[in-house]
Design a protein around this motif. Structure first.
Motif, PDB file in Angstrom:
ATOM      1  N   GLY A 268     -53.856 -15.576 -64.205  1.00  0.00           N
ATOM      2  CA  GLY A 268     -54.457 -16.636 -63.613  1.00  0.00           C
ATOM      3  C   GLY A 268     -53.453 -17.704 -63.823  1.00  0.00           C
ATOM      4  O   GLY A 268     -52.910 -18.161 -65.028  1.00  0.00           O
ATOM      5  N   MET A 269     -52.949 -18.372 -62.579  1.00  0.00           N
ATOM      6  CA  MET A 269     -51.997 -19.651 -62.913  1.00  0.00           C
ATOM      7  C   MET A 269     -52.791 -20.941 -62.799  1.00  0.00           C
ATOM      8  O   MET A 269     -53.429 -21.219 -61.813  1.00  0.00           O
ATOM      9  CB  MET A 269     -50.835 -19.427 -61.860  1.00  0.00           C
ATOM     10  N   ALA A 270     -52.693 -21.913 -63.957  1.00  0.00           N
ATOM     11  CA  ALA A 270     -53.151 -22.859 -63.990  1.00  0.00           C
ATOM     12  C   ALA A 270     -52.416 -23.882 -63.282  1.00  0.00           C
ATOM     13  O   ALA A 270     -51.251 -24.097 -63.690  1.00  0.00           O
ATOM     14  CB  ALA A 270     -53.568 -23.399 -65.390  1.00  0.00           C
ATOM     15  N   ALA A 271     -53.075 -24.867 -62.769  1.00  0.00           N
ATOM     16  CA  ALA A 271     -52.555 -26.235 -61.498  1.00  0.00           C
ATOM     17  C   ALA A 271     -51.894 -26.878 -62.885  1.00  0.00           C
ATOM     18  O   ALA A 271     -52.589 -27.128 -64.012  1.00  0.00           O
ATOM     19  CB  ALA A 271     -53.270 -26.580 -60.934  1.00  0.00           C
ATOM     20  N   LEU A 272     -50.962 -27.854 -62.717  1.00  0.00           N
ATOM     21  CA  LEU A 272     -50.724 -29.012 -63.327  1.00  0.00           C
ATOM     22  C   LEU A 272     -51.394 -30.314 -63.283  1.00  0.00           C
ATOM     23  O   LEU A 272     -52.070 -30.672 -64.075  1.00  0.00           O
ATOM     24  CB  LEU A 272     -49.115 -29.294 -63.213  1.00  0.00           C
ATOM     25  N   ASN A 273     -51.915 -30.353 -61.819  1.00  0.00           N
ATOM     26  CA  ASN A 273     -52.500 -31.907 -61.709  1.00  0.00           C
ATOM     27  C   ASN A 273     -54.078 -31.524 -61.424  1.00  0.00           C
ATOM     28  O   ASN A 273     -54.268 -30.256 -61.149  1.00  0.00           O
ATOM     29  CB  ASN A 273     -52.088 -32.430 -60.330  1.00  0.00           C
ATOM     30  N   PRO A 274     -54.905 -32.459 -61.513  1.00  0.00           N
ATOM     31  CA  PRO A 274     -56.289 -32.389 -61.244  1.00  0.00           C
ATOM     32  C   PRO A 274     -56.398 -31.802 -59.762  1.00  0.00           C
ATOM     33  O   PRO A 274     -55.549 -32.136 -58.735  1.00  0.00           O
ATOM     34  CB  PRO A 274     -56.746 -33.752 -61.433  1.00  0.00           C
TER      35      PRO A 274
ATOM     36  N   THR B 285     -61.565 -25.372 -64.228  1.00  0.00           N
ATOM     37  CA  THR B 285     -62.335 -23.835 -64.032  1.00  0.00           C
ATOM     38  C   THR B 285     -61.509 -22.618 -64.226  1.00  0.00           C
ATOM     39  O   THR B 285     -62.306 -21.603 -64.448  1.00  0.00           O
ATOM     40  CB  THR B 285     -62.693 -23.925 -62.480  1.00  0.00           C
ATOM     41  N   ILE B 286     -60.274 -22.534 -64.211  1.00  0.00           N
ATOM     42  CA  ILE B 286     -59.565 -21.347 -64.449  1.00  0.00           C
ATOM     43  C   ILE B 286     -59.831 -20.527 -65.744  1.00  0.00           C
ATOM     44  O   ILE B 286     -59.785 -19.406 -65.737  1.00  0.00           O
ATOM     45  CB  ILE B 286     -58.030 -21.540 -64.400  1.00  0.00           C
TER      46      ILE B 286
END
Length: 344
Positions: A207-213, A251-252
């Motif tokens: 799973g790739m987490a985003a940097l920004n909200p 959520t990730i």
């Protein structure tokens, strides 16, 4: 058949490292499976053993091979030859402690590169003490990368079934955003994939987490997802890796705990550390004690295996006989698991 030898670094002698080392390595069930070799200052370990009333006798050895021949009631210690005899303060920042911690790590890396030990398990060091001693590293990961000559490396945290691999670690949040570039994200994704394969997971799901909200909200809250992270994801997919699109960090990790992913790629230090420590660290304000300090830290991309506790020197708990060895137990178990997997 000889048991695998695990080198356990003492950590900063002023912190909880010596105490949790003596506690963890006194476990007879552990010693049935591995041969522990502490790399550090014998007198510090002797003092910790006396503080705890521990049954193990601390004895210095000249080599890892000598530790294999030690009796069951002996804690073998390999001392760095570059350290001059002297006293070490307790529960405070001191350059002498930073020097002792660094030289212990340096020696552990040397014997691991020489194939004399199966893995290195590290206790916490204090970054300020390290700097005062003239060793300008941000932490263990950078020391191991430098002294092993590794081309690239990454930190993986593991706790309660959650695995998190970090793109950036010890830097400001501003600098972390600048470091989240396609090349680095792709490197870390590959390292995470390889690590999961080595753990026996045949088809890792990342799973790739985003940097920004909100994963940038289509550019409304930032463009890093579109300009840096997604290109890395697409490149990884072309190599056959199973990687998600950048997903919101709020959520990730829930998805990973629910079984969607085998590991999460976190973009910066606290993004990955907070969920892991929320799972592994439990504090009771009534007693003022940490009732659980579980979780481990693994450095990926090295030519040797390095596993660590996932907590700091804890000067407020050090040298009181109260430090919790749970994380070190976890690290030793994981090192043995990885060593066994590599053997297969």
């Amino acid at each position: 058949m000889n048991k695998p030898v695990l080198a356990v670094t003492m950590g900063d002698p002023a912190g909880v490292g010596p105490e949790i080392t003596v506690k963890a390595l006194a476990d007879p069930l552990l010693r049935e499976r591995v041969c522990p070799l502490v790399v550090g200052v014998a007198q510090v370990l002797t003092d910790a053993s006396a503080l705890l009333g521990n049954p193990l006798r601390v004895e210095t050895v000249a080599s890892p091979e000598e530790a294999l021949r030690a009796p069951a009631d002996v804690l073998s210690v390999l001392e760095p030859p570059t350290l001059a005899p002297g006293e070490y303060p307790r529960a405070q920042i001191d350059a002498r402690c930073g020097e002792a911690a660094f030289r212990s790590i340096e020696l552990a890396i040397q014997i691991a590169l020489a194939g004399q030990v199966a893995a290195v398990v590290t206790n916490p060091l204090h970054k300020t003490a390290l700097q005062l001693a003239g060793h300008h590293y941000a932490g263990h990961t950078e020391i191991f990368r430098d002294l092993t000559g590794a081309g690239s490396s990454a930190m993986m945290l593991v706790a309660q079934g959650l695995r998190v691999v970090h793109v950036t670690t010890h830097c400001s949040l501003h600098e972390a955003a600048a470091r989240c570039r396609t090349k680095r994200i792709l490197q870390v994704t590959r390292l995470a994939h390889e690590a999961l394969l080595s753990l026996g997971i045949p088809s890792p799901r990342l799973g790739m987490a985003a940097l920004n909200p909100h994963a940038g909200e289509a550019g409304l809250f930032g463009n890093e997802e579109r300009e840096q992270i997604l290109p890395a994801v697409e490149a990884a997919r072309k190599e056959g890796l199973d990687v998600s699109d950048p997903l919101p960090a709020d959520t990730i990790f829930c998805l990973a705990l629910g079984g969607r992913f085998d590991a999460v790629i976190a973009q910066y230090h606290d993004q990955g550390h907070i969920p892991v420590k929320l799972l592994g660290f439990h504090y009771d304000d009534r007693t003022g004690q940490w009732t659980s300090v579980s979780g481990i830290n693994v450095t990926l991309g090295l030519p040797i295996l390095r596993v660590s506790v996932d907590h700091g020197t804890a000067f407020d708990q050090a040298w009181r006989g109260q430090a919790n060895p749970e994380s070190l137990h976890d690290a030793l178990d994981f090192a043995l698991q990885m060593t066994t997997a590599r053997g297969r």
